[in-house]
Write a protein that holds these residues in place. Structure first.
Motif, short mmCIF file in Angstrom:
data_model
loop_
_atom_site.label_atom_id
_atom_site.label_comp_id
_atom_site.label_asym_id
_atom_site.label_seq_id
_atom_site.Cartn_x
_atom_site.Cartn_y
_atom_site.Cartn_z
N ALA A 154 -0.69 13.51 -5.95
CA ALA A 154 -1.06 13.83 -7.33
C ALA A 154 0.08 13.40 -8.24
O ALA A 154 1.24 13.32 -7.82
CB ALA A 154 -1.32 15.33 -7.48
N ILE A 155 -0.27 13.12 -9.47
CA ILE A 155 0.75 12.78 -10.47
C ILE A 155 0.37 13.51 -11.75
O ILE A 155 -0.80 13.54 -12.13
CB ILE A 155 0.85 11.24 -10.67
N ASN A 156 1.35 14.12 -12.37
CA ASN A 156 1.05 14.82 -13.61
C ASN A 156 1.65 14.04 -14.79
O ASN A 156 2.36 13.06 -14.60
CB ASN A 156 1.52 16.28 -13.57
N GLY A 157 1.36 14.52 -15.98
CA GLY A 157 1.76 13.81 -17.19
C GLY A 157 3.24 13.62 -17.36
O GLY A 157 3.68 12.69 -18.04
N GLU A 158 4.04 14.49 -16.73
CA GLU A 158 5.48 14.30 -16.88
C GLU A 158 5.96 13.06 -16.14
O GLU A 158 7.09 12.63 -16.31
CB GLU A 158 6.25 15.54 -16.46
N ARG A 159 5.09 12.45 -15.34
CA ARG A 159 5.44 11.23 -14.60
C ARG A 159 4.67 10.01 -15.10
O ARG A 159 4.68 8.96 -14.46
CB ARG A 159 5.20 11.43 -13.10
N ILE A 160 3.98 10.16 -16.23
CA ILE A 160 3.28 9.03 -16.85
C ILE A 160 3.91 8.79 -18.22
O ILE A 160 3.93 9.68 -19.07
CB ILE A 160 1.77 9.32 -17.00
N TRP A 161 4.42 7.58 -18.40
CA TRP A 161 5.06 7.23 -19.67
C TRP A 161 4.15 6.32 -20.48
O TRP A 161 3.51 5.42 -19.94
CB TRP A 161 6.38 6.50 -19.43
N ASN A 162 4.14 6.54 -21.78
CA ASN A 162 3.50 5.62 -22.72
C ASN A 162 4.58 4.67 -23.22
O ASN A 162 5.65 5.09 -23.66
CB ASN A 162 2.92 6.39 -23.91
N ILE A 163 4.30 3.41 -23.15
CA ILE A 163 5.18 2.38 -23.72
C ILE A 163 4.33 1.66 -24.77
O ILE A 163 3.28 1.12 -24.45
CB ILE A 163 5.70 1.42 -22.62
N PRO A 164 4.76 1.70 -26.05
CA PRO A 164 3.90 1.22 -27.13
C PRO A 164 3.69 -0.30 -27.17
O PRO A 164 2.68 -0.75 -27.70
CB PRO A 164 4.59 1.72 -28.39
N GLU A 165 4.61 -1.07 -26.63
CA GLU A 165 4.45 -2.53 -26.55
C GLU A 165 5.09 -3.02 -25.28
O GLU A 165 6.02 -2.40 -24.79
CB GLU A 165 5.13 -3.31 -27.68
N SER A 166 4.62 -4.15 -24.82
CA SER A 166 5.20 -4.75 -23.62
C SER A 166 6.51 -5.43 -24.01
O SER A 166 6.56 -6.63 -24.23
CB SER A 166 4.21 -5.75 -23.00
N SER A 167 7.56 -4.62 -24.11
CA SER A 167 8.86 -5.16 -24.50
C SER A 167 9.94 -4.60 -23.58
O SER A 167 9.85 -3.47 -23.11
CB SER A 167 9.19 -4.83 -25.96
N SER A 168 10.97 -5.40 -23.38
CA SER A 168 12.11 -5.00 -22.57
C SER A 168 12.78 -3.75 -23.13
O SER A 168 13.17 -2.86 -22.38
CB SER A 168 13.14 -6.12 -22.56
N GLU A 169 12.92 -3.72 -24.43
CA GLU A 169 13.61 -2.61 -25.08
C GLU A 169 12.91 -1.28 -24.79
O GLU A 169 13.54 -0.30 -24.36
CB GLU A 169 13.68 -2.84 -26.59
#
Length: 176
Positions: free
Chosen positions: A115-130
């Motif tokens: 199982a995976i919960n939300g604390e292990r799912i990150w939102n990244i707003p753009e596909s960027s290195s930064e």
């Protein structure tokens, strides 16, 4: 003059978030090829993103893993690198590439009895290195540290690998 006057056609990758662009494309009298979305009367190139994500995750989980993180791309409507604690925050656009991939990742994880919960799912707003580096720094400092980070793009994966190596971690021995 409009840009349309200077091109023979368009290749459009990913469903534009701006619906005005889709409407404009539908009215252009030029050849259009879409990638990862469909536009009426246009050629398109698509894969089954959910199945591909499932297959990738299933293959990755052949090596026993308990601690997993997911770096998702535009999972929520915020321009923030952040964890997605509340699954209800996920964008309403459930047919997006990102959501199809997330669904495939989660299905494979579940089929492996994990199982995976939300604390292990990150939102990244753009596909960027930064942005990916920001997420990687946070994920790699978690306790327990993820053994497997599933990345939604090559750019995100490369930045994650670089950050792990910068922290002295070995790929794939310490983290995959």
């Amino acid at each position: 003059l409009d840009i349309v006057d200077f091109v023979d056609g368009f290749i459009c990758y990913g469903n534009p978030r701006n619906s005005n662009i889709v409407e404009h494309l539908a009215q252009i009298n030029k050849k259009i090829v879409t990638v990862d979305f469909d536009l009426a009367d246009c050629a398109s190139v698509n894969i089954d993103n959910q199945q591909a994500a499932f297959d990738l995750t299933n293959q990755s989980l052949k090596i026993p893993t308990e601690h997993i993180a997911i770096f998702g791309l535009r999972l929520i409507e915020q321009d923030l690198v952040c964890r997605v604690y509340d699954q209800n925050q996920l964008n309403a656009e459930k047919n997006s590439i990102a959501h199809k991939r997330l669904s495939g990742y989660l299905r494979a994880i579940s089929q492996h009895g994990l199982a995976i919960n939300g604390e292990r799912i990150w939102n990244i707003p753009e596909s960027s290195s930064e942005f990916a580096t920001m997420a990687a720094k946070e994920a790699l400092s978690c306790s327990p540290r993820p053994e497997l980070i599933i990345c939604m793009s090559d750019v995100i994966a490369i930045a994650t690998i670089r950050q792990a190596q910068a922290q002295g971690l070995k790929i794939p021995e310490d983290i995959r």
